[in-house]
Design an enzyme around this catalytic site. Sequence first.
Site, PDB file in Angstrom:
ATOM      1  N   ARG A   1      11.069  -6.311   4.606  1.00 25.62           N
ATOM      2  CA  ARG A   1      10.892  -4.764   4.700  1.00 25.62           C
ATOM      3  C   ARG A   1      12.073  -4.064   5.555  1.00 25.62           C
ATOM      4  NH1 ARG A   1       4.981  -2.213   5.299  1.00 25.62           N
ATOM      5  NH2 ARG A   1       5.079  -3.912   7.085  1.00 25.62           N
TER       6      ARG A   1
ATOM      7  N   LYS B   1       0.825  -1.244  -0.093  1.00 32.34           N
ATOM      8  CA  LYS B   1       0.079   0.087   0.020  1.00 32.34           C
ATOM      9  C   LYS B   1       0.869   1.182   0.205  1.00 32.34           C
ATOM     10  CE  LYS B   1      -2.076  -1.129   3.941  1.00 32.34           C
ATOM     11  NZ  LYS B   1      -1.592  -2.265   4.116  1.00 32.34           N
TER      12      LYS B   1
ATOM     13  N   ARG C   1      10.888  -2.446  11.072  1.00 34.07           N
ATOM     14  CA  ARG C   1       9.828  -2.042  11.988  1.00 34.07           C
ATOM     15  C   ARG C   1       9.626  -2.850  13.325  1.00 34.07           C
ATOM     16  NH1 ARG C   1       4.603  -0.525   8.409  1.00 34.07           N
ATOM     17  NH2 ARG C   1       3.539  -1.682   9.708  1.00 34.07           N
TER      18      ARG C   1
ATOM     19  N   ARG D   1      -9.909   0.688   8.871  1.00 35.44           N
ATOM     20  CA  ARG D   1      -9.467  -0.744   9.265  1.00 35.44           C
ATOM     21  C   ARG D   1     -10.403  -1.506   9.838  1.00 35.44           C
ATOM     22  NH1 ARG D   1      -3.881   0.197   8.601  1.00 35.44           N
ATOM     23  NH2 ARG D   1      -2.505  -1.753   9.340  1.00 35.44           N
TER      24      ARG D   1
HETATM   25  P1  ADP Z   1       0.883  -1.876   7.406  1.00 40.46           P
HETATM   26  O1  ADP Z   1       1.708  -1.069   6.566  1.00 40.46           O
HETATM   27  O2  ADP Z   1       1.566  -3.174   7.697  1.00 40.46           O
HETATM   28  O3  ADP Z   1      -0.573  -2.046   6.738  1.00 40.46           O
HETATM   29  P2  ADP Z   1       0.464   0.404   8.951  1.00 40.46           P
HETATM   30  O4  ADP Z   1       1.733   0.940   8.690  1.00 40.46           O
HETATM   31  O5  ADP Z   1      -0.682   0.804   8.004  1.00 40.46           O
HETATM   32  O6  ADP Z   1       0.496  -1.121   8.660  1.00 40.46           O
HETATM   33  O7  ADP Z   1      -0.065   0.325  10.307  1.00 40.46           O
HETATM   34  C1  ADP Z   1       0.896  -0.077  11.491  1.00 40.46           C
HETATM   35  C2  ADP Z   1       0.268  -0.153  12.964  1.00 40.46           C
HETATM   36  O8  ADP Z   1      -0.429   1.032  13.150  1.00 40.46           O
HETATM   37  C3  ADP Z   1      -1.013  -0.928  12.851  1.00 40.46           C
HETATM   38  O9  ADP Z   1      -0.741  -2.414  13.196  1.00 40.46           O
HETATM   39  C4  ADP Z   1      -1.727  -0.358  13.919  1.00 40.46           C
HETATM   40  O10 ADP Z   1      -1.337  -0.829  15.249  1.00 40.46           O
HETATM   41  C5  ADP Z   1      -1.731   1.182  13.831  1.00 40.46           C
HETATM   42  N1  ADP Z   1      -2.772   1.354  12.841  1.00 40.46           N
HETATM   43  C6  ADP Z   1      -2.612   2.088  11.557  1.00 40.46           C
HETATM   44  N2  ADP Z   1      -3.720   2.355  10.940  1.00 40.46           N
HETATM   45  C7  ADP Z   1      -4.785   2.011  11.910  1.00 40.46           C
HETATM   46  C8  ADP Z   1      -6.135   2.308  11.844  1.00 40.46           C
HETATM   47  N3  ADP Z   1      -6.820   2.601  10.733  1.00 40.46           N
HETATM   48  N4  ADP Z   1      -6.803   1.802  12.923  1.00 40.46           N
HETATM   49  C9  ADP Z   1      -6.210   1.345  14.172  1.00 40.46           C
HETATM   50  N5  ADP Z   1      -4.802   1.029  14.153  1.00 40.46           N
HETATM   51  C10 ADP Z   1      -4.162   1.365  12.858  1.00 40.46           C
HETATM   52  P1  ADP Z   2       2.427  -1.788   3.312  1.00 43.50           P
HETATM   53  O1  ADP Z   2       2.357  -0.172   3.196  1.00 43.50           O
HETATM   54  O2  ADP Z   2       1.004  -2.448   2.591  1.00 43.50           O
HETATM   55  O3  ADP Z   2       2.628  -2.318   4.643  1.00 43.50           O
HETATM   56  P2  ADP Z   2       4.725  -1.497   1.623  1.00 43.50           P
HETATM   57  O4  ADP Z   2       4.449  -0.629   0.599  1.00 43.50           O
HETATM   58  O5  ADP Z   2       5.567  -1.042   2.846  1.00 43.50           O
HETATM   59  O6  ADP Z   2       3.441  -2.332   2.201  1.00 43.50           O
HETATM   60  O7  ADP Z   2       5.481  -2.666   1.236  1.00 43.50           O
HETATM   61  C1  ADP Z   2       5.654  -3.852   2.020  1.00 43.50           C
HETATM   62  C2  ADP Z   2       7.243  -4.494   1.582  1.00 43.50           C
HETATM   63  O8  ADP Z   2       7.134  -5.008   0.219  1.00 43.50           O
HETATM   64  C3  ADP Z   2       8.130  -3.320   1.333  1.00 43.50           C
HETATM   65  O9  ADP Z   2       9.371  -3.795   1.681  1.00 43.50           O
HETATM   66  C4  ADP Z   2       8.416  -2.952  -0.204  1.00 43.50           C
HETATM   67  O10 ADP Z   2       9.505  -2.654  -0.590  1.00 43.50           O
HETATM   68  C5  ADP Z   2       8.034  -4.468  -0.631  1.00 43.50           C
HETATM   69  N1  ADP Z   2       7.168  -4.516  -2.104  1.00 43.50           N
HETATM   70  C6  ADP Z   2       6.125  -3.531  -2.299  1.00 43.50           C
HETATM   71  N2  ADP Z   2       5.501  -3.643  -3.410  1.00 43.50           N
HETATM   72  C7  ADP Z   2       6.312  -4.867  -3.819  1.00 43.50           C
HETATM   73  C8  ADP Z   2       5.874  -5.580  -5.105  1.00 43.50           C
HETATM   74  N3  ADP Z   2       4.870  -5.249  -6.004  1.00 43.50           N
HETATM   75  N4  ADP Z   2       6.758  -6.392  -5.330  1.00 43.50           N
HETATM   76  C9  ADP Z   2       7.667  -6.847  -4.375  1.00 43.50           C
HETATM   77  N5  ADP Z   2       7.884  -6.293  -3.116  1.00 43.50           N
HETATM   78  C10 ADP Z   2       6.983  -5.241  -3.035  1.00 43.50           C
END
Ligand code: ADP
Ligand code: ADP
Length: 215
Positions: free
Chosen positions: A127, A13, A160, A88
């Site tokens: 990541r 994302k 992270r 979420r």
């Molecule tokens: P990911 O990239 O793995 O999808 P995020 O960076 O969006 O995770 O979120 C990291 C953490 O921040 C989540 O595991 C949660 O603890 C908190 N968080 C983020 N967005 C929300 C939300 N919309 N509601 C509740 N907690 C959230």
């Molecule tokens: P999210 O915000 O959903 O948690 P990220 O954008 O941080 O996800 O991506 C999670 C991990 O996967 C990062 O290390 C990123 O560099 C890698 N990644 C993202 N998109 C791709 C893809 N299409 N193919 C391979 N690796 C990816």
Amino acid sequence: MNLILLGPPGAGKGTQAKFICKKYDIPHISTGEMFRKNIAEKTYLGMLVKEYTDKGNLVPDHITIKIVDERIRETDCKKGFLLDGFPRTITQAEALDTLLKKYNLVINRVLFIAVSNEVVIERNVGRRVCSSCGASFHIRFNPSRLLNKCDYCLGELTQREDDTISALNNRLAVYKLQTKPLIAYYRSNKLLSKIDGACSAEIVFQNIETALGHY
Ligand code: ADP
Ligand code: ADP
Ligand code: ZN
């Protein structure tokens, strides 16, 4: 244009958000990034949410909804915005609907990035994020040019706190239980576009551009 990015943790994302926001010139609103920034800066909000994010639990809805409400009222959101990682829960989605109504706004599209469980685990475990600017890399799929240094600002790359196996397993369980129902919620609103997230980041973005069509 107001968009929502939906998908499991590590689906890509944040990576796609960068591309989308650049092309369509809209701000990127990531609740996860907002929380991480507050934790790093040791603000009151940061101290409040750290116990949840570290374990991979959701931050309580009322806290999350309040920060989104404040953020979408900022002037840069007048040209549109991309919500990444919010809503979420169904409660958050309903609260967002109420806010949008209040501010006379609509969501134009919900982009659901779909990936399998195996891909999710591989992406999260590999990541690495920049401790200065938050840019995201992957040890295998998107390595930085210099070992453990950010390509953009030379900041230190770290893992992270919630990308450990135990926190990740919990995040996946939380996603299944609390976030997955949003797929049906937005499908019934006819807002959902399902995007195959299992290909390269460039191809995923092309699929998003196609889904957004005339915008
Ligand atoms: P990911 O990239 O793995 O999808 P995020 O960076 O969006 O995770 O979120 C990291 C953490 O921040 C989540 O595991 C949660 O603890 C908190 N968080 C983020 N967005 C929300 C939300 N919309 N509601 C509740 N907690 C959230
Ligand atoms: P999210 O915000 O959903 O948690 P990220 O954008 O941080 O996800 O991506 C999670 C991990 O996967 C990062 O290390 C990123 O560099 C890698 N990644 C993202 N998109 C791709 C893809 N299409 N193919 C391979 N690796 C990816
Ligand atoms: Zn950086």
